[in-house]
Scaffold this motif. Structure first.
Motif, PDB file in Angstrom:
ATOM      1  N   ALA A 183       0.819  -1.189   0.000  1.00 11.60           N
ATOM      2  CA  ALA A 183       0.000   0.000   0.000  1.00 11.60           C
ATOM      3  C   ALA A 183       0.862   1.252   0.000  1.00 11.60           C
ATOM      4  O   ALA A 183       1.997   1.237   0.389  1.00 11.60           O
ATOM      5  CB  ALA A 183      -0.882  -0.017   1.241  1.00 11.60           C
ATOM      6  N   ILE A 221     -13.738  -5.347   5.157  1.00 10.65           N
ATOM      7  CA  ILE A 221     -13.856  -3.935   4.764  1.00 10.65           C
ATOM      8  C   ILE A 221     -12.770  -3.641   3.732  1.00 10.65           C
ATOM      9  O   ILE A 221     -11.642  -4.096   3.874  1.00 10.65           O
ATOM     10  CB  ILE A 221     -13.680  -3.035   6.005  1.00 10.65           C
ATOM     11  CG1 ILE A 221     -14.913  -3.169   6.909  1.00 10.65           C
ATOM     12  CG2 ILE A 221     -13.435  -1.577   5.611  1.00 10.65           C
ATOM     13  CD1 ILE A 221     -14.794  -2.419   8.219  1.00 10.65           C
ATOM     14  N   MET A 226      -5.144   4.696  10.570  1.00 11.22           N
ATOM     15  CA  MET A 226      -6.493   4.884  10.022  1.00 11.22           C
ATOM     16  C   MET A 226      -7.584   4.531  11.046  1.00 11.22           C
ATOM     17  O   MET A 226      -8.603   5.206  11.147  1.00 11.22           O
ATOM     18  CB  MET A 226      -6.671   4.017   8.768  1.00 11.22           C
ATOM     19  CG  MET A 226      -7.979   4.275   8.052  1.00 11.22           C
ATOM     20  SD  MET A 226      -8.166   3.206   6.624  1.00 11.22           S
ATOM     21  CE  MET A 226      -9.112   1.890   7.326  1.00 11.22           C
ATOM     22  N   SER A 282     -11.651  -0.622   0.271  1.00  4.15           N
ATOM     23  CA  SER A 282     -11.643   0.814  -0.018  1.00  4.15           C
ATOM     24  C   SER A 282     -12.994   1.347  -0.482  1.00  4.15           C
ATOM     25  O   SER A 282     -13.217   2.553  -0.468  1.00  4.15           O
ATOM     26  CB  SER A 282     -10.567   1.141  -1.055  1.00  4.15           C
ATOM     27  OG  SER A 282     -10.892   0.539  -2.282  1.00  4.15           O
ATOM     28  N   ILE A 313      -9.929  -5.526   7.917  1.00  5.45           N
ATOM     29  CA  ILE A 313      -9.875  -4.328   7.075  1.00  5.45           C
ATOM     30  C   ILE A 313      -8.751  -4.543   6.075  1.00  5.45           C
ATOM     31  O   ILE A 313      -7.589  -4.661   6.447  1.00  5.45           O
ATOM     32  CB  ILE A 313      -9.638  -3.061   7.914  1.00  5.45           C
ATOM     33  CG1 ILE A 313     -10.575  -3.060   9.136  1.00  5.45           C
ATOM     34  CG2 ILE A 313      -9.873  -1.814   7.057  1.00  5.45           C
ATOM     35  CD1 ILE A 313     -10.390  -1.854  10.050  1.00  5.45           C
ATOM     36  N   GLY A 332       4.742  -8.455  12.554  1.00  4.35           N
ATOM     37  CA  GLY A 332       5.953  -8.562  11.723  1.00  4.35           C
ATOM     38  C   GLY A 332       6.824  -9.769  12.063  1.00  4.35           C
ATOM     39  O   GLY A 332       7.097 -10.600  11.190  1.00  4.35           O
ATOM     40  N   VAL A 344      -1.735  -5.294  11.353  1.00  8.02           N
ATOM     41  CA  VAL A 344      -0.743  -5.830  10.406  1.00  8.02           C
ATOM     42  C   VAL A 344       0.062  -4.711   9.746  1.00  8.02           C
ATOM     43  O   VAL A 344       1.211  -4.903   9.359  1.00  8.02           O
ATOM     44  CB  VAL A 344      -1.447  -6.681   9.313  1.00  8.02           C
ATOM     45  CG1 VAL A 344      -0.431  -7.270   8.345  1.00  8.02           C
ATOM     46  CG2 VAL A 344      -2.276  -7.790   9.949  1.00  8.02           C
ATOM     47  N   GLY A 345      -0.521  -3.547   9.658  1.00 14.20           N
ATOM     48  CA  GLY A 345       0.091  -2.446   8.898  1.00 14.20           C
ATOM     49  C   GLY A 345       1.493  -2.080   9.355  1.00 14.20           C
ATOM     50  O   GLY A 345       1.806  -2.130  10.544  1.00 14.20           O
ATOM     51  N   ILE A 346       2.316  -1.765   8.390  1.00 17.59           N
ATOM     52  CA  ILE A 346       3.661  -1.234   8.681  1.00 17.59           C
ATOM     53  C   ILE A 346       3.805   0.022   7.841  1.00 17.59           C
ATOM     54  O   ILE A 346       3.923  -0.066   6.615  1.00 17.59           O
ATOM     55  CB  ILE A 346       4.770  -2.233   8.292  1.00 17.59           C
ATOM     56  CG1 ILE A 346       4.555  -3.579   8.989  1.00 17.59           C
ATOM     57  CG2 ILE A 346       6.144  -1.659   8.628  1.00 17.59           C
ATOM     58  CD1 ILE A 346       5.584  -4.633   8.582  1.00 17.59           C
ATOM     59  N   ARG A 375      -8.362  -6.490   1.849  1.00 17.94           N
ATOM     60  CA  ARG A 375      -8.749  -7.762   1.210  1.00 17.94           C
ATOM     61  C   ARG A 375      -7.669  -8.230   0.242  1.00 17.94           C
ATOM     62  O   ARG A 375      -7.961  -8.838  -0.801  1.00 17.94           O
ATOM     63  CB  ARG A 375     -10.090  -7.611   0.479  1.00 17.94           C
ATOM     64  CG  ARG A 375     -10.074  -6.503  -0.551  1.00 17.94           C
ATOM     65  CD  ARG A 375     -11.349  -6.436  -1.354  1.00 17.94           C
ATOM     66  NE  ARG A 375     -11.403  -5.206  -2.125  1.00 17.94           N
ATOM     67  CZ  ARG A 375     -12.410  -4.851  -2.903  1.00 17.94           C
ATOM     68  NH1 ARG A 375     -13.460  -5.621  -3.014  1.00 17.94           N
ATOM     69  NH2 ARG A 375     -12.378  -3.723  -3.578  1.00 17.94           N
ATOM     70  N   THR A 420       1.642 -14.295   6.913  1.00 21.47           N
ATOM     71  CA  THR A 420       1.203 -13.175   7.765  1.00 21.47           C
ATOM     72  C   THR A 420      -0.164 -13.460   8.406  1.00 21.47           C
ATOM     73  O   THR A 420      -0.296 -13.345   9.633  1.00 21.47           O
ATOM     74  CB  THR A 420       1.193 -11.854   6.960  1.00 21.47           C
ATOM     75  OG1 THR A 420       2.520 -11.631   6.462  1.00 21.47           O
ATOM     76  CG2 THR A 420       0.779 -10.683   7.814  1.00 21.47           C
TER      77      THR A 420
END
Ligand code: NDP
Length: 372
Positions: free
Chosen positions: A2, A269, A295, A271, A245, A350, A310-312, A247, A222
């Motif tokens: 992303a 969920i 977010m 975009s 959130i 991670g 999960v986001g980095i 896919r 992951t």
């Protein structure tokens, strides 16, 4: 991966542009002082309005004989959520894997092998590959690495895959993504034989994951790491409402399928979703895999929810020597006041991703050698 520009919810610093099977329950986690921690169930308090109740967690500690003088780890009495420590859990898993590999080596004289194919000179990909190689060494997995130039042909990559498919000392093949744009990712991933698809991205593995009554040979690392954290921290999944959130093929979609396989009621969920905040607020378990810094605000969460972030995402931070720091998709400071448990970034999902890759490689070797 992303890419986005976002604002850091905690310090309002401006974000920089971003590029960016179940294991046995953990019986003996150790805290940083070496005390043994026994994770017990993290209970959901779906209708609770009182944040002070959110912290009655949930750990008992037993000092090991060797460290009997250490204080037990207990939850703070303030309103902080319990930390789901991916670094600690991944270390525990690596130790378990190392023991299994020694046992395998002693009894049948083989160790698992993992081949990694890197194409191009992306720095982040090179770092991931280096970390994977290092992790293999720590547990006794033999690693094979191929680095190809950015302008190599798809056929060259396919030739290496074919060679590793035929090599009995290789139990897992991993093609580091993303590939250069002139290559067809689907062709390449499809060429990895399903028995060595330790990334779990082969359509047959994903197809089996999606079907009732079928089992994939491998689950993508992951999402598998996310579920493993829930298991090892005693989070009940069956019958719970879960929201994922994101896919993507590699995280969001398989995470949702895994939760569904464990009898959660799952909403995805993406975009184009309307009312993402309202939908997320209904969830007992939230997995955020979006790639948008901070977010998910505290107001998006149901009190007592369990949050796997999960986001980095790198955000500008002039106080850091690197000029940036990493944050998740969830605004951690706000979420801590509402959730009952949460993974930090970094140090949450991670480290689990690499631990699951090692676990998949070991499983593959055990399967081919019929080693129990
Ligand atoms: P992708 O970019 O492939 O997927 C992002 C998903 O988020 C898409 O499904 C997209 O929806 C959705 N999305 C984007 N913006 C919004 C929005 N505003 N509201 C709701 N949904 C949105 O990312 P990945 O799945 O590869 O990675 C997600 C994050 O996880 C990244 O930060 C990445 O760095 C991190 N990551 C971490 C790993 C780890 O080991 N911890 C491993 C892999 C990834 P749509 O489908 O509609 O476009």
């Amino acid at each position: 991966m992303a890419s986005a520009i976002f604002t850091d919810c905690s310090s309002a610093t401006k974000a920089v542009a971003m590029t960016s099977a179940r294991l046995p329950p953990l019986s003996k986690l150790k805290d940083q002082q070496g005390a043994v921690i026994s994770p017990r169930s993290i209970s959901f308090r779906p209708n609770s309005r009182s944040y002070s109740l959110l912290n009655t967690v949930l750990y008992t500690t037993r000092a090991m004989a060797s460290s009997a003088s250490l204080s037990p780890v207990v939850m703070a009495e303030d309103s902080s959520a319990k930390i789901i420590d991916g670094k600690l859990t991944a270390k525990q898993i690596r130790d378990e894997i190392a023991i299994e590999i020694s046992r395998m080596k002693e009894s049948i004289g083989v160790v698992p092998g993992l081949a990694v194919i890197l194409v191009g000179d992306r720095k982040d990909s090179a770092t991931y590959v280096r970390n994977k190689k290092k992790a293999c060494e720590t547990v006794g997995i033999k690693s094979f690495e191929v680095s190809l130039p950015e302008d190599c042909s798809e056929q060259e990559v396919l030739t290496y895959i074919s060679k590793f498919n035929d090599d009995p000392s290789v139990n897992g093949i991993l093609v580091q993504l993303p590939l250069p744009s002139h290559m067809n990712e689907q062709n390449i991933l499809n060429a990895v034989c399903i028995e060595k698809d330790v990334d779990g991205f082969h359509p047959l593995n994903i197809g089996r994951l999606a079907m009732r009554g079928r089992d994939p040979l491998f689950v993508p690392c992951t999402p598998k790491g996310c579920i493993e954290l829930l298991h090892r921290y005693g989070v009940e999944i069956r019958g719970k409402r879960a929201v994922v959130i994101g896919r993507s093929n590699i995280v969001g979609m398989p995470a949702a399928m895994l939760l569904q396989r464990e009898d959660a009621t799952v909403t995805i969920i993406h975009s184009r979703t309307k009312n993402a905040e309202e939908i997320t607020r209904q969830a007992d378990i939230v997995i955020a895999a979006v790639g948008q810094a901070n977010m998910v605000k505290g107001s998006w969460l149901k009190p007592g929810a369990v949050v796997i972030d999960v986001g980095i995402n790198p955000v500008e931070d002039s106080s850091s020597p690197r000029g940036y720091r990493l944050v998740g998709d969830v605004c951690y400071e706000e979420a801590c006041r509402v959730a009952s448990a949460i993974t930090p970034v970094p140090g949450g999902v991670g480290p689990m991703t690499i631990a699951m890759l090692l676990s998949n490689t070991l499983d593959s070797a055990k399967r081919v050698h019929n080693f129990k």
